[in-house]
Write a protein that holds these residues in place. Structure first.
Motif, short mmCIF file in Angstrom:
data_model
loop_
_atom_site.label_atom_id
_atom_site.label_comp_id
_atom_site.label_asym_id
_atom_site.label_seq_id
_atom_site.Cartn_x
_atom_site.Cartn_y
_atom_site.Cartn_z
N ILE A 1 0.10 -7.60 3.21
CA ILE A 1 0.62 -7.65 1.64
C ILE A 1 0.75 -6.74 0.65
O ILE A 1 -0.45 -5.29 0.92
N SER A 2 1.35 -6.95 -0.32
CA SER A 2 0.37 -6.00 -1.63
C SER A 2 0.92 -6.89 -2.95
O SER A 2 1.63 -7.86 -2.71
N ALA A 3 -0.57 -7.39 -3.51
CA ALA A 3 -1.36 -8.14 -4.43
C ALA A 3 -0.63 -7.25 -5.80
O ALA A 3 -0.54 -6.45 -5.88
N ALA B 1 7.91 1.01 -0.23
CA ALA B 1 7.99 1.77 0.65
C ALA B 1 7.26 0.67 1.91
O ALA B 1 6.27 0.10 1.63
N PRO B 2 7.82 0.84 3.00
CA PRO B 2 6.44 -0.08 4.04
C PRO B 2 5.11 0.65 4.48
O PRO B 2 4.21 -0.92 4.87
N GLY C 1 0.07 -3.42 3.39
CA GLY C 1 -1.27 -3.51 4.16
C GLY C 1 -2.26 -2.32 3.32
O GLY C 1 -2.97 -2.02 3.57
N GLY C 2 -1.45 -1.23 2.35
CA GLY C 2 -2.02 -0.25 1.79
C GLY C 2 -2.13 0.16 0.39
O GLY C 2 -3.44 0.69 -0.21
N VAL D 1 13.90 -7.19 3.30
CA VAL D 1 15.31 -6.17 3.30
C VAL D 1 15.79 -6.85 2.14
O VAL D 1 16.27 -7.93 1.83
N LYS D 2 16.64 -6.31 1.46
CA LYS D 2 17.81 -6.36 0.36
C LYS D 2 18.81 -7.18 1.01
O LYS D 2 19.55 -6.91 2.16
N GLY D 3 19.74 -8.00 0.38
CA GLY D 3 20.14 -9.41 0.75
C GLY D 3 19.69 -10.80 2.02
O GLY D 3 20.20 -11.19 1.89
#
Length: 415
Positions: A275-277, A341-342, A346-347, A360-362
Motif C-alpha cells: 500500500i501507499s498511505a 508508479a508501481p 510498498g515503497g 489500472v485506469k477504468g
C-alpha cells in the motif's frame, strides 16, 4: 310597605316563578304530569324510533376532528353488535384509500401507510342482526412533517455486512427527549451479544456490541417510534422491523511504516497487499475504520476536503478513481491508484491521507490488488490503520465508534 305594594310584589314574584316553570317545562314532561298520563305523544314517538334504530355501534379512530394523527395505526373502523357493510376512506380531494375488512366483518383498516399532512374522511355503514342500518362519519388530519421526525438508518434491510457494521440512525429533527426515543428503538443479535446505543449529538445515535458482531449472526432493529415525542410537539412516525446479516469475519491491518496491508479472515492472514498511505505532510488517521460505501469508480476533488491551490482549485481532481471504499465522512478512502508508479506501493507513502492500492485506469483488471480487495470486501468490514503518526480518527467521523472503549460508549446512552 303598604298592602297595595305588597300585593304588587307578590304578583311579580308569582310571575317570575311562573317563568321558571315555563322554562323548565321544555322537556315536554310537565304536560303529561299535569294530565296524569306518562305516555305523551312525543315519548311514544321517541320509543318507536328507538325500536327502529340499529343496535350496531360504529367507532372510527382517530376521533372526528383530530389532527397530528399517526400515519401508521391510527386509522381504523370497528363495530360492536353488528357487522360492517361498507367503509369508504378518501383524501380531501376525493382520492380513495384502499383498505381491508376483517374476516368477521367487525373491523377495517387501510392497507397502506397514510401520508403526512393529509386530511382523510371516513364514512362507515353497518347492520345489526335484524338488518337495521347504522352510519358513522369522521374526518381527521395526519401529522405534518414539521411536527414529526424520521430516522434514516443503516445498514439496509436484508443486507449482508461486515462484523464492524454498527446500526447508525440519523434523525431529521434534533431530539431533545433522547430517553423516550431510545426506548422506542431496540437492537438485538441472534448471537446474544449485549448491544448498547450511544448518542453522538441530538441527531445521531449508533448501536453496537462491545466487540465486533459474531460472524454468521443476524441482527434485528426494531423502530417503535410511532407517536413518541422526540422534542416538544414533534412526534415519531416510524414503525418497522429491519434485519441484516453478518458475513465472515474480515479485518484488514494497514501498517504505514511497513507499507503493507494484511487481510485477515477469522483471525488468519489470507492476503498481504502493498500500500501507499498518507505522505508525511498529509498523514492518514489511525484507528479502527469501517467501510461505509463502495464505488467501482468515483471522482475525488481535493477542494471538497480542503486541499486547494492558490487559485482555490483542488490540488488534485481525479474523475475516475477506481475501487474506492469510504472509511471516514471527512474523505478518507482506501482505493485503487493507477497514476502512481508501481514502486510506490510498498515503497513510499505519497497520498493526501487515503490508503492507495495498485490498480489500472477504468477498474477493469480483476488481477490488480485493489480489485481483489474491493471484490473481497463488504460494507461493514473493518480496516485498522497503524503507525501513521496521526491522531486516532474521531468515533463519529464515519462509522468508527469502535475507537471508543466500552465504558465510554455506554456512558453515551440516554437510558
Amino acid at each position: 310597605m303598604t298592602d297595595s305594594k305588597r300585593r304588587r310584589s307578590l304578583v311579580a314574584a308569582s310571575a317570575l316563578l311562573g317563568g321558571v316553570l315555563v322554562l323548565t317545562a321544555c322537556s315536554g314532561g310537565d304536560k303529561a304530569s299535569a294530565t296524569g298520563n306518562g305516555d305523551s305523544s312525543q315519548a311514544k314517538a321517541d320509543a318507536a324510533a328507538a325500536k327502529k334504530s340499529s343496535e350496531a355501534q360504529i367507532t372510527i379512530t382517530p376521533k372526528d376532528g383530530s389532527d397530528n394523527a399517526s400515519i401508521n395505526n391510527s386509522a381504523a373502523v370497528t363495530v360492536s353488535k353488528g357487522t360492517l357493510t361498507g367503509v369508504q376512506m378518501t383524501t380531501q380531494d376525493g382520492k380513495a384509500v384502499a383498505g381491508q375488512l376483517s374476516a368477521d366483518k367487525t373491523s377495517w383498516k387501510p392497507t397502506l401507510q397514510l401520508e403526512r399532512s393529509t386530511t382523510y374522511k371516513v364514512a362507515a355503514e353497518a347492520k345489526d342482526s335484524e338488518g337495521r342500518v347504522a352510519h358513522e362519519n369522521a374526518s381527521f388530519t395526519t401529522v405534518s412533517p414539521a411536527n414529526s421526525f424520521i430516522g434514516s438508518f443503516t445498514p439496509d434491510n436484508g443486507s449482508t455486512v461486515g462484523v464492524g457494521m454498527p446500526v447508525s440512525i440519523n434523525f431529521d429533527k434534533a431530539i431533545t427527549n433522547k430517553a423516550a426515543v431510545q426506548k422506542g428503538i431496540t437492537v438485538s443479535s441472534s448471537s446474544g451479544q449485549e448491544v448498547a446505543c450511544h448518542w453522538f449529538n441530538a441527531n445521531r445515535m449508533d448501536c453496537r456490541p462491545q466487540d465486533y458482531w459474531k460472524e454468521g449472526s443476524t441482527v434485528t432493529l426494531k423502530l417503535a417510534l410511532d407517536g413518541v415525542e422526540g422534542a416538544s410537539g414533534v412526534y415519531g412516525v416510524q414503525q418497522k422491523t429491519v434485519t441484516f446479516h453478518i458475513g465472515r469475519n474480515q479485518v484488514s491491518y494497514v501498517d504505514a511504516k511497513t507499507k503493507q496491508m494484511k487481510v485477515t479472515q477469522d483471525g488468519k492472514v489470507v492476503k498481504t497487499i502493498p500500500i501507499s498511505a498518507g505522505s508525511p505532510e498529509h498523514t492518514t488517521y489511525e484507528g479502527q475504520m469501517v467501510i461505509s460505501e463502495k464505488f467501482t469508480q468515483t471522482r475525488m476533488n481535493g477542494a471538497t476536503v480542503g486541499f486547494t491551490d492558490d487559485d482555490g482549485k483542488g490540488e488534485y481532481d481525479i474523475k475516475d478513481v477506481p475501487h474506492a471504499m469510504r472509511l471516514t465522512n471527512s474523505g478518507t478512502f482506501i482505493h485503487g491508484n493507477y497514476w502512481g508508479a508501481p514502486s510506490v506501493f510498498g515503497g513510499a507513502n505519497t497520498s493526501h491521507g487515503c490508503v492507495g492500492l495498485q490498480d489500472v485506469k477504468g477498474a477493469g483488471d480483476a488481477n490488480m490488488p485493489a480489485a481483489w480487495f474491493y471484490n473481497h470486501s463488504l460494507i461493514g468490514d473493518v480496516v485498522v490503520v497503524q503507525n501513521t503518526g496521526d491522531k486516532t480518527v474521531s468515533p463519529d467521523n464515519g462509522l468508527n465508534g469502535w475507537n471508543m472503549d466500552w465504558a465510554q460508549w455506554k456512558a453515551g446512552s440516554a437510558v
